[in-house]
Design an enzyme around this catalytic site. Structure first.
Site, short mmCIF file in Angstrom:
data_model
loop_
_atom_site.label_atom_id
_atom_site.label_comp_id
_atom_site.label_asym_id
_atom_site.label_seq_id
_atom_site.Cartn_x
_atom_site.Cartn_y
_atom_site.Cartn_z
N CYS A 236 6.41 -5.59 15.60
CA CYS A 236 6.13 -4.60 16.64
C CYS A 236 4.70 -4.82 17.14
O CYS A 236 3.77 -4.99 16.33
CB CYS A 236 6.32 -3.19 16.11
SG CYS A 236 8.02 -2.94 15.54
N CYS B 150 6.12 -7.10 6.79
CA CYS B 150 7.33 -6.74 7.55
C CYS B 150 7.73 -7.94 8.39
O CYS B 150 6.87 -8.58 9.01
CB CYS B 150 7.03 -5.53 8.45
SG CYS B 150 8.49 -4.90 9.31
N CYS C 9 -0.85 5.56 10.29
CA CYS C 9 0.37 4.85 10.72
C CYS C 9 0.02 3.51 11.34
O CYS C 9 -0.81 3.43 12.24
CB CYS C 9 1.10 5.62 11.82
SG CYS C 9 1.83 7.14 11.29
N CYS D 46 3.52 8.43 1.51
CA CYS D 46 4.03 7.45 2.46
C CYS D 46 4.22 6.14 1.69
O CYS D 46 3.24 5.50 1.32
CB CYS D 46 3.03 7.31 3.60
SG CYS D 46 3.53 6.13 4.83
N GLU E 33 0.82 -1.21 0.00
CA GLU E 33 0.00 0.00 0.00
C GLU E 33 0.86 1.26 0.00
O GLU E 33 1.96 1.28 0.54
CB GLU E 33 -0.92 -0.01 1.23
CG GLU E 33 -1.93 -1.14 1.15
CD GLU E 33 -2.83 -1.26 2.36
OE1 GLU E 33 -3.98 -1.67 2.18
OE2 GLU E 33 -2.40 -0.95 3.48
N CYS F 161 1.60 -2.85 15.70
CA CYS F 161 1.57 -2.53 14.27
C CYS F 161 0.85 -3.60 13.45
O CYS F 161 1.18 -4.79 13.54
CB CYS F 161 3.00 -2.35 13.75
SG CYS F 161 3.07 -2.06 11.98
N1 SAH Z 1 9.06 0.09 9.66
C1 SAH Z 1 9.40 1.44 9.83
C2 SAH Z 1 8.54 2.40 9.04
C3 SAH Z 1 7.06 2.15 8.94
S1 SAH Z 1 6.01 2.36 10.34
C4 SAH Z 1 9.37 1.81 11.27
O1 SAH Z 1 8.87 1.04 12.07
O2 SAH Z 1 9.90 2.87 11.61
C5 SAH Z 1 5.73 4.12 10.51
C6 SAH Z 1 5.49 4.55 11.98
O3 SAH Z 1 4.19 4.15 12.44
C7 SAH Z 1 6.48 3.91 12.94
O4 SAH Z 1 6.95 4.82 13.88
C8 SAH Z 1 5.63 2.87 13.60
O5 SAH Z 1 6.17 2.45 14.82
C9 SAH Z 1 4.32 3.57 13.73
N2 SAH Z 1 3.18 2.70 13.99
C10 SAH Z 1 3.07 1.38 13.72
N3 SAH Z 1 1.86 0.93 14.10
C11 SAH Z 1 1.17 1.98 14.62
C12 SAH Z 1 -0.15 2.15 15.14
N4 SAH Z 1 -1.01 1.13 15.18
N5 SAH Z 1 -0.51 3.37 15.55
C13 SAH Z 1 0.34 4.43 15.44
N6 SAH Z 1 1.59 4.32 14.94
C14 SAH Z 1 2.01 3.11 14.54
FE1 SF4 Z 2 7.59 -3.34 10.74
FE2 SF4 Z 2 5.42 -2.15 11.71
FE3 SF4 Z 2 7.55 -2.54 13.28
FE4 SF4 Z 2 7.68 -0.72 11.30
S1 SF4 Z 2 6.33 -0.66 13.09
S2 SF4 Z 2 9.24 -2.28 11.83
S3 SF4 Z 2 6.39 -1.74 9.73
S4 SF4 Z 2 6.26 -4.16 12.36
#
Ligand code: SAH
Ligand code: SF4
Length: 395
Positions: A129, A125, A354, A118, A105, A132
């Site tokens: 996390c 991934c 995000c 974005c 996406e 996420c």
């Molecule tokens: N993988 C990379 C970039 C993509 S995520 C990274 O983790 O930095 C972009 C941002 O969104 C990151 O800071 C991530 O931690 C945050 N993020 C992920 N899931 C989220 C959620 N459910 N609500 C708000 N931010 C989130």
């Molecule tokens: Fe991967 Fe989501 Fe963690 Fe970013 S925040 S490293 S996209 S699992």
């Protein structure tokens, strides 16, 4: 929210490779192999990345014979748009379908007179996390440089921003904050960003590009030295104990090492501050003591914060901090001298905010998972121990 069906006639050519993602060297080698002189590569580059040509026939500075030979060997195909969603806040999300059927996406977030795209770096991934949605997707593969830069090109197609405008444009900024960990796919991300930055092509300045990483410490210096784009770090916790749980890559590269890499980042100064992203999770990481510890932790780093209200997704076990808690957290950082806006979530109604991105691609075999560039396999159980969400949930 509006759902637009994909155009039926934009299916990719099943056989011919696309030139999208070819850099200057690739184009020169391709044309040399076709017996063409060196200066043709610059002309072809101009047509692809400055004019945004989608058809070789339009390349009027090239001889007709060369145009037809190119057209029988290559395409100028961008990733296919499987669907497009439009948010009530004007954000747009494209679900892209690649040649192998995988999906990722791209989200466009407009501001008043400009906007950020974005972009995704991977399908899914390998990191998991805890908060996420992307991390729950089972299939993971790296996107090619063409699949990455193609996201920007199709967005430009859609906004009619070809040839490259010299002044202000709607698609002014890039954030590598979509699906995937960009530093687990460094070579392709770097190639795509170099194409985007080239002043004779798409020409987006490095000051308008931000790469977000969850903390792949060994590659952070390279980003600064080779790309010199702005850096964002997904910090999210102030102790290793909590960050190990929220951002599991912390078990490999703990907070002290990550912050040292930030102190050493060659492309940061007061004009180009590092952004620390901090997702606000109710009762988990949002206390005043956390905020004070955060300010102490980053002392000496030219930085600012992005406080991201947690964006919910189906099956998530976290809740977003209360407004008052987020305001108090921000105030503590402000008083310590840091900019710390609480971000207004964009595109929540189309699951484009995000951490909400997740495509319906199926599970990959473990051997196809990308490895950590330091040679350490990423967490091998990526997503496997979690309850699987249905494809419909992400659509
Ligand atoms: N993988 C990379 C970039 C993509 S995520 C990274 O983790 O930095 C972009 C941002 O969104 C990151 O800071 C991530 O931690 C945050 N993020 C992920 N899931 C989220 C959620 N459910 N609500 C708000 N931010 C989130
Ligand atoms: Fe991967 Fe989501 Fe963690 Fe970013 S925040 S490293 S996209 S699992």
């Amino acid at each position: 929210m509006t759902v637009l069906p994909a155009a039926p006639d934009d299916a990719p050519s099943p056989t011919l490779p696309s030139l999208i993602g070819f850099d200057r060297d690739d184009l020169a080698a391709t044309l040399a192999a076709m017996g063409e002189p060196g200066f043709r590569a610059r002309q072809l580059w101009h047509w692809i990345y400055h004019r945004g040509a989608t058809d070789f026939a339009a390349m009027t500075t090239l001889a007709k014979d060369l145009r037809s030979r190119l057209a029988t060997t290559f395409t100028l195909q961008r990733p296919r748009v499987a669907s497009e969603l439009r948010s009530s806040d004007r954000s747009r999300k494209w679900l892209l379908a690649f040649e192998d059927g995988n999906q990722a996406e791209t989200v466009f977030i407009p501001e008043e007179d400009r906007g950020a795209l974005c972009m995704s770096s991977q399908v899914g991934c390998t990191l998991t996390c805890a908060f996420c949605h992307t991390g729950t997707q089972r299939l993971v593969r790296n996107l090619s440089a063409g699949e990455i830069i193609g996201q920007l090109m199709l967005a430009r197609d859609s906004y009619g921003e070809w040839p490259t405008p010299s002044g202000e444009r709607l698609l002014s900024n890039i954030v590598m904050m979509g699906m995937g960990e960009p530093l687990y796919n460094y070579d392709n991300v770097a190639k795509a960003l170099r194409i985007a930055m080239d002043p004779e092509g798409i020409a987006i300045s490095r000051r308008r590009i931000t790469l977000s990483t969850s903390g792949v410490v060994p590659l952070i210096r390279r980003v600064g030295e080779e790309l010199a784009v702005k850096l964002a770090i997904s910090l999210h916790a102030v102790t290793d104990e909590l960050r190990d749980e929220l951002v599991p890559i912390n078990r490999k590269y703990p907070i002290a090492e990550l912050l040292q890499a930030c102190r050493d980042y060659p492309a940061a100064d007061n004009a180009r501050r590092i952004t620390f992203e901090y997702v606000m999770l109710k009762g988990v990481n949002d206390s005043p003591a956390d905020a004070r510890a955060l300010a102490r932790l980053v002392a000496g780093i030219p930085c600012k914060f992005n406080l991201i209200p947690f964006n919910p997704w189906p099956g998530a076990t976290f809740a977003c901090s209360d407004e008052a808690t987020m305001a108090a957290f921000a105030a503590i950082l402000n008083n310590a001298g840091y900019t710390a806006p609480v971000r207004t979530p964009r595109g929540r109604d189309i699951m484009a905010a995000c951490g909400q991105l997740r495509s319906a691609s199926l599970r990959a075999s473990r051997s196809r998972r990308p490895l950590d560039p330091a040679g350490v396999p990423g967490p091998t159980t990526a997503g496997e121990t979690r309850s699987e969400n249905t494809a419909a949930e992400s659509a």
